[in-house]
Design a protein around this motif. Structure first.
Motif, short mmCIF file in Angstrom:
data_model
loop_
_atom_site.label_atom_id
_atom_site.label_comp_id
_atom_site.label_asym_id
_atom_site.label_seq_id
_atom_site.Cartn_x
_atom_site.Cartn_y
_atom_site.Cartn_z
N ARG A 72 41.11 40.93 84.65
CA ARG A 72 40.21 41.27 83.58
C ARG A 72 40.24 42.49 83.21
O ARG A 72 40.27 42.84 82.23
N LEU A 73 40.03 43.43 84.41
CA LEU A 73 39.83 44.84 84.07
C LEU A 73 41.17 45.32 83.81
O LEU A 73 40.98 46.31 82.63
N LEU A 74 42.31 44.93 84.14
CA LEU A 74 43.49 45.61 83.70
C LEU A 74 43.71 45.14 82.19
O LEU A 74 44.10 46.08 81.42
N LEU A 75 43.63 43.80 81.96
CA LEU A 75 43.76 43.48 80.53
C LEU A 75 42.82 44.28 79.59
O LEU A 75 43.41 44.58 78.39
N TRP A 76 41.50 44.15 79.85
CA TRP A 76 40.64 45.13 78.97
C TRP A 76 41.10 46.20 78.60
O TRP A 76 41.22 47.03 77.72
N CYS A 77 41.49 47.00 79.81
CA CYS A 77 41.90 48.49 79.89
C CYS A 77 43.20 48.54 79.01
O CYS A 77 43.11 49.59 78.11
N CYS A 100 32.58 41.97 79.63
CA CYS A 100 32.33 40.75 80.21
C CYS A 100 31.51 39.68 80.14
O CYS A 100 31.32 38.55 80.75
N ALA A 101 30.20 40.59 79.78
CA ALA A 101 28.89 39.67 79.57
C ALA A 101 28.99 38.86 78.44
O ALA A 101 28.45 37.74 78.35
N ALA A 102 29.85 39.12 77.37
CA ALA A 102 29.81 38.44 76.15
C ALA A 102 31.19 38.77 75.60
O ALA A 102 31.34 39.33 74.58
N PRO A 103 32.35 38.26 76.28
CA PRO A 103 33.61 38.45 75.73
C PRO A 103 33.92 37.52 74.51
O PRO A 103 33.31 36.52 74.19
N PRO A 104 34.90 38.30 73.68
CA PRO A 104 35.15 37.60 72.33
C PRO A 104 35.71 36.16 72.74
O PRO A 104 36.27 35.78 73.62
#
Length: 398
Positions: A72-77, A100-104
């Motif tokens: 998740r961190l990699l993809l968000w980054c 992460c608390a409220a992803p689209p």
């Protein structure tokens, strides 16, 4: 066109064939996805860093858990922040945790499923179009929730793995500051810490009473300095009874080595799990230094001080686990007597009445789990697998 987040890592068996330092053997579909990501994020470099992190945790249970959170961190980054992992700041990490608390909706799947479509040839493998980094929890009646809601336990695990990832980059000198360290230590994303009823530990009040009483006993009579140092050693080094017997004769003050993060470790090769003890500096500054000063050894350099941390009150050599248990029980009785004489009512179920020496170790590990990453705590447990350690010190919070 906006890129849809795609899986980057397969099963543990598939991951085992990849090379940590190169791109040999990678799935063509993954490489094509990374090559289409924003150039500013250096997607290949960030991907390799995550792959190397997962390589260090490529074992059953741990790999699957870590893969979810660090991917998740990699993809968000590379898709949202559009910057390399090594350039993230503390504010970026906060932004990621908020994400992460409220992803689209485009990042959330209705149900879990395969990451890739099966194929005999790696060149024919494709992404499962329904896969996403996040997945809805099922509500009652098997109806899918309309909005993704991140639980406190899930956010706590996410923060723990992110902090461990950046700590490894820091230890490898790939970054100068761990951007997640302060947030993780402050417990911003950790679940509230209720009194744990399923394990043999002291609550905060009982443990404070135990250590304060011990210090008061040592202040009044110097012979209890040895008792104070011994029980502090069991707590801060998280010693099992068997380790008191097997390691006691080698556990000297000279074995304590200062690490660059301010913690201490056992620097002698003869200690199992060397570089994985991570002893809080409070042990040295409060208890070891106190003992050295009271016994007139403060002028001897640490590396030359052969004083046994678990030495006998009288005579030479180290104490055995049986003696340690008797001393510990005697101290607990003294704590109860002093609390009672001061007007406190000590419950019949109080840990001070029922505790064994093992409770010091369990209490220490639970305290460590409040501020340290899951991987660090797993290494500290020793003689236990990752799944057992996770269940004992982290899973109960969910």
């Amino acid at each position: 066109m906006e890129l849809i987040p795609r899986p980057c890592f397969g099963t543990l068996q598939e991951f085992a064939f990849l090379k940590p330092e190169t791109l040999d053997g990678e799935l063509p579909i993954v490489m094509d996805f990374l090559n289409r990501c924003p150039v500013s994020s250096l997607p290949i470099k960030s991907y390799i860093l995550v792959k190397q992190f997962l390589t260090r945790h490529a074992e059953p249970t741990r790999y699957a858990n870590y893969r979810v959170y660090v991917e998740r961190l990699l993809l968000w980054c590379i898709l949202e922040a559009k910057k390399p992992l090594t350039d993230l700041s503390e504010a970026d990490v906060q932004g990621f945790m908020g994400f992460c608390a409220a992803p689209p909706d485009s990042w959330v799947a209705n149900s879990s499923g395969r990451r890739f479509t099966p194929a005999k040839l790696r060149s024919a493998v494709r992404f499962n179009p329904n896969w996403r980094p996040f997945c809805h929890n099922k509500a009652s009646g098997d109806e899918v929730s309309m909005a993704y809601v991140a639980g406190r336990g899930g956010l706590g695990m996410q923060m723990s793995v992110v902090a461990s990832f950046f700590q490894e980059l820091y230890c490898d000198d790939l970054i100068t500051i761990n951007p997640a360290q302060r947030l993780h230590a402050a417990g911003f994303y950790a679940q509230s810490l209720p009194a744990h009823t399923g394990a043999n530990i002291f609550n905060d009040e009982e443990f404070a009473a135990l250590m304060l009483t011990l210090q008061d006993m040592a202040d009044q009579n110097i012979k209890y300095e040895r008792t104070l140092l011994m029980l502090a050693t069991v707590y801060y080094l998280r010693l099992q009874s068997s380790e008191i017997d097997s390691l006691g004769g080698d556990l000297t003050i000279s074995a304590l080595g200062l690490m660059r993060d301010g913690t201490y470790d056992l620097v002698e090769d003869k200690f199992p799990g060397r570089w994985a003890w991570k002893i809080h500096p409070e042990f040295v500054t409060t208890y070891v230094n106190r003992y050295r000063q009271r016994l007139g050894r403060q002028f001897i350099p640490y590396e030359r001080d052969q004083t046994l941390l678990l030495g006998k009150v009288r005579g030479n050599g180290s104490i055995c686990s049986g003696q340690a248990r008797l001393i510990f029980r005697a101290v607990c009785r003294t704590v109860i007597e002093r609390l009672t004489s001061s007007g406190y009512v000590v419950s019949p179920n109080s840990a001070l009445r029922t505790a064994s020496l093992l409770w010091l170790r369990e209490t220490s590990l639970h305290h460590a789990a409040r501020t340290m990453g899951m991987d660090e705590v797993i290494r500290l447990v020793r003689k236990s697998n990752a799944e057992t350690a996770f269940q004992r010190y982290f899973a109960w919070r969910d």
